[in-house]
Scaffold this motif. Structure first.
Motif, PDB file in Angstrom:
ATOM      1  N   TYR A  86       0.685  -1.119  -0.017  1.00 51.36           N
ATOM      2  CA  TYR A  86       0.040  -0.076  -0.073  1.00 51.36           C
ATOM      3  C   TYR A  86       0.929   1.403   0.052  1.00 51.36           C
ATOM      4  O   TYR A  86       1.699   1.500   0.741  1.00 51.36           O
ATOM      5  N   THR A 117      -9.199   3.714   2.065  1.00 55.59           N
ATOM      6  CA  THR A 117      -8.105   3.746   0.943  1.00 55.59           C
ATOM      7  C   THR A 117      -8.103   4.801   0.058  1.00 55.59           C
ATOM      8  O   THR A 117      -7.027   5.025  -0.650  1.00 55.59           O
ATOM      9  N   ASN A 141      -4.066   1.947  -3.948  1.00 56.12           N
ATOM     10  CA  ASN A 141      -4.732   0.645  -3.419  1.00 56.12           C
ATOM     11  C   ASN A 141      -4.489  -0.491  -4.393  1.00 56.12           C
ATOM     12  O   ASN A 141      -4.962  -0.511  -5.448  1.00 56.12           O
TER      13      ASN A 141
END
Length: 525
Positions: free
Chosen positions: A411, A467, A473
């Motif tokens: 991430y 997110t 993402n």
């Protein structure tokens, strides 16, 4: 004989015969029409404060739902439900927020959007008193439910400054061309005292902490690469010679410990204090992203100026007409019945808060301590002291997800250090709250950052609002089955390494930070 001398020549001659100290004091005070007026100072201060509020609310608008929304990391609704379960009616003072009316996503957006509109009104000079009161209530409401994400000293500083500004504002609807009643000198001095406390105690805590990096003047040799979100200039500053770092640290301590005392001196000394204060904030802003904190501090420094100086700095065609102080409108009776009592209480508590670090225990009377506790929740009087201990390493958390427990995808955060080839960003006056909290979380274990487990849970659930706080993402279609976090040690590359690899950072794995987590028992598909 009088025909041979200009009018006042005798007074000038007498002035030349006065002792040097008397002449120097007269020069420092420089009493003249306008030196005791602060109508223009107030106007400059309030409109710039509106700009700071604008940046603060604008920065929160895209983040607030991911941080404390219904599907955010620390939902405001859950927080207030917990408070309601364990407290009585005093919760409305101890946890002051309009979110008691509603903690929905729409209401949180309303607080941010309303704050933006109110800030624009303040910048335009429209209804400053009412606007300032609403801005303070709106921002306090967000800070209260923001929990860990809105717990920084500059959030408290904005609230304390904004509260005092309410009592500084003129009673008007639209900006006027003619002169207005001068501002309260009590409130002006409370703002100057706030600036003194901010600057002086930022220096005191550095030495009182016993941190060897500050005492040896080597702190800035670590600061540029260990601060939460450096700018590209920080990479170059980090490679300056040690002698420059030591000299810079010494100058900073002088500005924080010695220059604040000029605030209580005559007007020219107050003007002189403005320059190093502003220069320090510009230097900090050039090498680090601290949201609107540096601008807020410079705005607070404007209360050291007066109308005569501001008129001289203003082009002649834009200068407002200067009227004698005794020709200005009389202050409204609101000042006598409200401003003076409120100001006296704040002055008493501010003085007590400042003395507590030096006075023996029990020196501050019990009633004053009770007032301190009473004013703590609404952030009317706060404690300040920045960078008390310098971190000498930079641990960073790298968060990864996986669909099968074997292949892991990273991430990417928007602003904090991650990809070693990505340059440090320019992001201020925006303050990315999650990226900042990741820096604090890395300094300790997950136990010191209870919100981190909730963050991992939201990633496993695929919460769009959470997110959305990230740059990328890696699981856009469905959330991963596993999430883990690993700790790395980051440092800036040296020039030769940067030329060879094109990287800004180099990193070394330290070990696991958060073990593999999943929402439930995993079964192979």
């Amino acid at each position: 004989m009088s025909a041979f001398f200009p009018p006042g020549g005798g007074r000038a001659a007498d002035a030349e015969q006065r002792p040097f100290v008397s002449r120097a004091w007269a020069w420092l005070r420089a009493d003249a029409p306008g030196t005791r007026d602060h109508v223009l100072t107030r106007e400059l201060f309030l409109r710039l404060l509106g700009l700071v509020y604008l940046f603060a609310f604008w920065s929160l608008w895209p983040q607030i739902l991911g941080l404390v929304g219904h599907d955010g990391i620390l939902p405001a609704r859950d927080y207030l439900t917990g408070v309601r379960a364990f407290t009585g009616a005093d919760r409305y003072w101890n946890v002051p927020t309009l979110a008691w009316l509603s903690a929905s996503d729409g209401f949180l957006r309303f607080l941010c959007g309303g704050g933006i509109l109110l800030s624009l009104l303040l910048v335009a000079g429209v209804l400053p008193g009412v606007t300032l009161a609403l801005l303070w209530v709106f921002y306090l409401s967000l800070v209260t439910v923001g929990q860990d994400f809105l717990s920084y000293q500059w959030d408290a500083l904005l609230l304390e400054t904004g509260f005092l500004a309410i009592f500084l504002a003129p009673a008007r609807v639209l900006p006027r061309r003619h002169a207005e009643a001068p501002p309260s000198r009590l409130v002006l001095w409370l703002l100057r005292l706030l600036l003194f406390r901010l600057m002086f105690f930022s220096g005191v805590v550095k030495l009182a902490s016993g941190d060897p990096a500050w005492r040896s003047l080597t702190a800035l040799a670590y600061h540029y690469h260990t601060q939460p979100i450096p700018t590209p200039l920080a990479w170059y500053a980090d490679h300056l010679p040690m002698a420059v770092h030591e000299m810079s640290a010494a100058v900073m301590l002088m500005i924080e410990l010695l220059v604040p005392w000029l605030i209580f001196g005559p007007r020219r000394l107050r003007h002189a204090a403005f320059v190093p204060f502003a220069a320090l904030q510009l230097g900090i802003a050039a090498t680090g992203n601290y949201g609107s904190f540096n601008l807020l501090t410079i705005v607070l420094c404007t209360v050291l100026l007066d109308d005569l100086l501001l008129r001289r700095l203003t082009p002649a065609r834009h200068r407002p007409r200067l009227r004698p102080t005794d020709a200005l409108p009389a202050p409204h009776r609101f000042r006598r019945w409200v401003v003076v009592p409120v100001g006296a209480v704040i002055l008493c508590v501010s003085a007590a808060e400042s003395l507590e670090g030096f006075a023996p225990e029990g020196f501050v009377p019990r009633p004053v301590r009770r007032l301190e506790v009473l004013l703590y929740a609404p952030h009317i009087v706060n404690t300040y002291g920045l960078f008390a201990v310098m971190t000498t390493t930079r641990p960073e958390i790298v968060v990864e997800g996986s669909e099968d427990g074997r292949t892991w995808k990273t991430y990417e955060f928007r602003y904090k250090a991650g990809d070693v080839r990505r340059p440090p960003p320019w992001v201020a006056p925006h303050l990315p709250r999650l990226d900042w909290q990741m820096w604090f979380a890395a300094l300790g274990g997950p136990g010191g950052a209870p919100w981190f487990e909730s963050f991992v849970q939201r990633l496993l659930e695929g919460s769009p609002s959470v997110t959305g706080l990230l740059a990328r993402n890696p699981f856009p279609h469905r959330p991963p089955r596993y999430v883990r976090a690993t700790l790395y040690d980051y440092r800036f590359t040296i020039p030769a390494e940067a030329r060879r690899t094109g990287a800004w950072w180099t990193r070394r794995e330290i070990g696991p930070y958060f073990p593999e987590a999943t929402l439930g028992p995993a079964s192979d598909e």
